[in-house]
Design a protein around this motif. Structure first.
Motif, mmCIF file in Angstrom:
data_model
loop_
_atom_site.group_PDB
_atom_site.id
_atom_site.type_symbol
_atom_site.label_atom_id
_atom_site.label_comp_id
_atom_site.label_asym_id
_atom_site.label_seq_id
_atom_site.Cartn_x
_atom_site.Cartn_y
_atom_site.Cartn_z
ATOM 1 N N PRO A 1 18.144 42.183 13.313
ATOM 2 C CA PRO A 1 19.036 42.835 14.276
ATOM 3 C C PRO A 1 18.483 44.097 14.918
ATOM 4 C CG PRO A 1 19.814 43.181 12.045
ATOM 5 C CD PRO A 1 18.673 42.216 11.966
ATOM 6 N N GLU A 2 17.419 44.662 14.349
ATOM 7 C CA GLU A 2 16.856 45.883 14.929
ATOM 8 C C GLU A 2 15.977 45.596 16.147
ATOM 9 O OE1 GLU A 2 14.135 44.227 11.935
ATOM 10 O OE2 GLU A 2 16.230 44.778 11.823
ATOM 11 N N THR A 3 15.582 44.336 16.350
ATOM 12 C CA THR A 3 14.779 43.948 17.504
ATOM 13 C C THR A 3 15.700 43.370 18.569
ATOM 14 O OG1 THR A 3 12.914 43.443 16.069
ATOM 15 C CG2 THR A 3 12.855 42.523 18.289
ATOM 16 N N VAL A 4 15.768 44.038 19.725
ATOM 17 C CA VAL A 4 16.717 43.657 20.776
ATOM 18 C C VAL A 4 15.972 43.437 22.090
ATOM 19 C CG1 VAL A 4 18.751 44.403 22.084
ATOM 20 C CG2 VAL A 4 18.564 44.964 19.658
ATOM 21 N N LEU A 5 16.267 42.320 22.735
ATOM 22 C CA LEU A 5 15.730 42.001 24.060
ATOM 23 C C LEU A 5 16.805 42.345 25.076
ATOM 24 C CD1 LEU A 5 13.642 40.561 25.934
ATOM 25 C CD2 LEU A 5 14.950 38.483 25.527
ATOM 26 N N THR A 6 16.452 43.123 26.094
ATOM 27 C CA THR A 6 17.392 43.537 27.134
ATOM 28 C C THR A 6 16.991 42.913 28.455
ATOM 29 O OG1 THR A 6 17.665 45.661 26.019
ATOM 30 C CG2 THR A 6 18.429 45.527 28.289
ATOM 31 N N ASN B 1 22.822 31.150 7.202
ATOM 32 C CA ASN B 1 21.388 31.123 6.945
ATOM 33 C C ASN B 1 20.613 32.168 7.728
ATOM 34 O OD1 ASN B 1 21.583 30.020 9.473
ATOM 35 N ND2 ASN B 1 20.720 28.034 8.940
ATOM 36 N N GLY B 2 21.291 32.964 8.571
ATOM 37 C CA GLY B 2 20.616 34.061 9.260
ATOM 38 C C GLY B 2 19.691 33.648 10.369
ATOM 39 N N GLU B 3 19.861 32.467 10.910
ATOM 40 C CA GLU B 3 18.994 31.985 11.987
ATOM 41 C C GLU B 3 19.818 31.776 13.256
ATOM 42 O OE1 GLU B 3 17.043 28.529 10.509
ATOM 43 O OE2 GLU B 3 16.005 29.636 8.955
ATOM 44 N N CYS B 4 20.418 32.834 13.750
ATOM 45 C CA CYS B 4 21.310 32.730 14.893
ATOM 46 C C CYS B 4 20.890 33.695 15.996
ATOM 47 C CB CYS B 4 22.737 33.071 14.475
ATOM 48 S SG CYS B 4 23.343 32.072 13.114
ATOM 49 N N LEU B 5 21.013 33.242 17.220
ATOM 50 C CA LEU B 5 20.816 34.117 18.365
ATOM 51 C C LEU B 5 22.156 34.760 18.677
ATOM 52 C CD1 LEU B 5 18.989 35.134 20.673
ATOM 53 C CD2 LEU B 5 19.837 33.207 22.019
ATOM 54 N N GLU B 6 22.161 36.072 18.830
ATOM 55 C CA GLU B 6 23.379 36.806 19.135
ATOM 56 C C GLU B 6 23.223 37.486 20.487
ATOM 57 O OE1 GLU B 6 24.773 37.989 14.659
ATOM 58 O OE2 GLU B 6 23.421 39.366 15.675
ATOM 59 N N VAL B 7 24.341 37.669 21.189
ATOM 60 C CA VAL B 7 24.319 38.278 22.513
ATOM 61 C C VAL B 7 25.499 39.241 22.640
ATOM 62 C CG1 VAL B 7 25.660 36.422 23.619
ATOM 63 C CG2 VAL B 7 24.121 37.813 25.000
ATOM 64 N N THR B 8 25.281 40.296 23.402
ATOM 65 C CA THR B 8 26.354 41.209 23.769
ATOM 66 C C THR B 8 26.063 41.728 25.170
ATOM 67 O OG1 THR B 8 27.732 43.067 23.015
ATOM 68 C CG2 THR B 8 25.342 43.350 22.834
ATOM 69 N N ARG B 9 27.064 42.300 25.786
ATOM 70 C CA ARG B 9 26.901 42.823 27.144
ATOM 71 C C ARG B 9 27.235 44.306 27.162
ATOM 72 N NH1 ARG B 9 28.250 40.183 32.822
ATOM 73 N NH2 ARG B 9 27.642 41.968 34.066
ATOM 74 N N ILE B 10 26.412 45.043 27.860
ATOM 75 C CA ILE B 10 26.693 46.439 28.166
ATOM 76 C C ILE B 10 26.690 46.533 29.686
ATOM 77 C CG2 ILE B 10 25.724 47.318 26.005
ATOM 78 C CD1 ILE B 10 23.203 48.100 27.561
ATOM 79 N N PRO B 11 27.144 47.626 30.264
ATOM 80 C CA PRO B 11 27.136 47.695 31.736
ATOM 81 C C PRO B 11 25.744 47.390 32.299
ATOM 82 C CG PRO B 11 28.378 49.525 30.840
ATOM 83 C CD PRO B 11 27.734 48.818 29.672
ATOM 84 N N ASP B 12 25.685 46.412 33.174
ATOM 85 C CA ASP B 12 24.466 46.013 33.893
ATOM 86 C C ASP B 12 23.363 45.424 33.028
ATOM 87 O OD1 ASP B 12 25.565 46.827 36.355
ATOM 88 O OD2 ASP B 12 24.946 48.884 35.976
ATOM 89 N N ALA B 13 23.661 44.959 31.815
ATOM 90 C CA ALA B 13 22.608 44.362 30.988
ATOM 91 C C ALA B 13 23.202 43.409 29.955
ATOM 92 C CB ALA B 13 21.797 45.432 30.280
ATOM 93 N N LEU B 14 22.383 42.440 29.564
ATOM 94 C CA LEU B 14 22.678 41.564 28.430
ATOM 95 C C LEU B 14 21.672 41.881 27.338
ATOM 96 C CD1 LEU B 14 23.216 38.093 30.160
ATOM 97 C CD2 LEU B 14 24.954 39.561 29.141
ATOM 98 N N LEU B 15 22.132 41.911 26.101
ATOM 99 C CA LEU B 15 21.272 42.191 24.966
ATOM 100 C C LEU B 15 21.250 40.965 24.069
ATOM 101 C CD1 LEU B 15 22.662 45.734 24.055
ATOM 102 C CD2 LEU B 15 20.824 45.173 25.649
ATOM 103 N N PHE B 16 20.061 40.576 23.637
ATOM 104 C CA PHE B 16 19.886 39.444 22.737
ATOM 105 C C PHE B 16 19.159 39.910 21.486
ATOM 106 C CE2 PHE B 16 20.057 37.635 26.974
ATOM 107 C CZ PHE B 16 20.868 36.511 26.812
ATOM 108 N N ARG B 17 19.508 39.314 20.349
ATOM 109 C CA ARG B 17 18.803 39.591 19.106
ATOM 110 C C ARG B 17 18.941 38.388 18.170
ATOM 111 N NH1 ARG B 17 22.795 43.857 15.940
ATOM 112 N NH2 ARG B 17 24.384 42.328 15.372
ATOM 113 N N GLU B 18 18.063 38.321 17.198
ATOM 114 C CA GLU B 18 18.190 37.325 16.142
ATOM 115 C C GLU B 18 18.964 37.968 15.000
ATOM 116 O OE1 GLU B 18 14.929 34.867 14.929
ATOM 117 O OE2 GLU B 18 13.803 35.491 16.710
ATOM 118 N N SER B 19 19.864 37.208 14.417
ATOM 119 C CA SER B 19 20.708 37.786 13.374
ATOM 120 C C SER B 19 19.912 38.232 12.148
ATOM 121 C CB SER B 19 21.791 36.797 12.954
ATOM 122 O OG SER B 19 21.218 35.595 12.478
ATOM 123 N N ASP B 20 18.760 37.607 11.895
ATOM 124 C CA ASP B 20 17.970 38.014 10.735
ATOM 125 C C ASP B 20 17.050 39.203 11.019
ATOM 126 O OD1 ASP B 20 16.314 36.510 12.359
ATOM 127 O OD2 ASP B 20 15.298 35.493 10.722
#
Length: 65
Positions: free
Chosen positions: A38-43, A17-36
């Motif tokens: 994906p171009e908006t990212v919280l760092t 349904n496209g209503e999911c919080l997604e997370v990934t890690r890069i060096p020294d940061a966590l990135l969050f976005r909503e699956s619906d």
């Protein structure tokens, strides 16, 4: 950010349904976005997320009324 391995919670289900919080890690940061959107990212820094979870678990997280 398309090269990152985004993960979503197992609680999101498989309904697609496209209503999911997604997370990934890069060096020294966590990135969050909503699956619906994906171009908006919280760092943020992992220590800030750990402090938030600690405050929630310890009862230090209160809403203002």
């Amino acid at each position: 950010m398309s090269g990152n391995a985004w993960q979503r919670s197992s609680f999101s289900g498989s309904g697609g349904n496209g209503e999911c919080l997604e997370v990934t890690r890069i060096p020294d940061a966590l990135l969050f976005r909503e699956s619906d959107e994906p171009e908006t990212v919280l760092t943020t820094h992992p220590a800030r997320v750990a402090a938030l979870f600690s405050a929630i678990k310890g009862g230090g997280w209160r809403t203002r009324q």
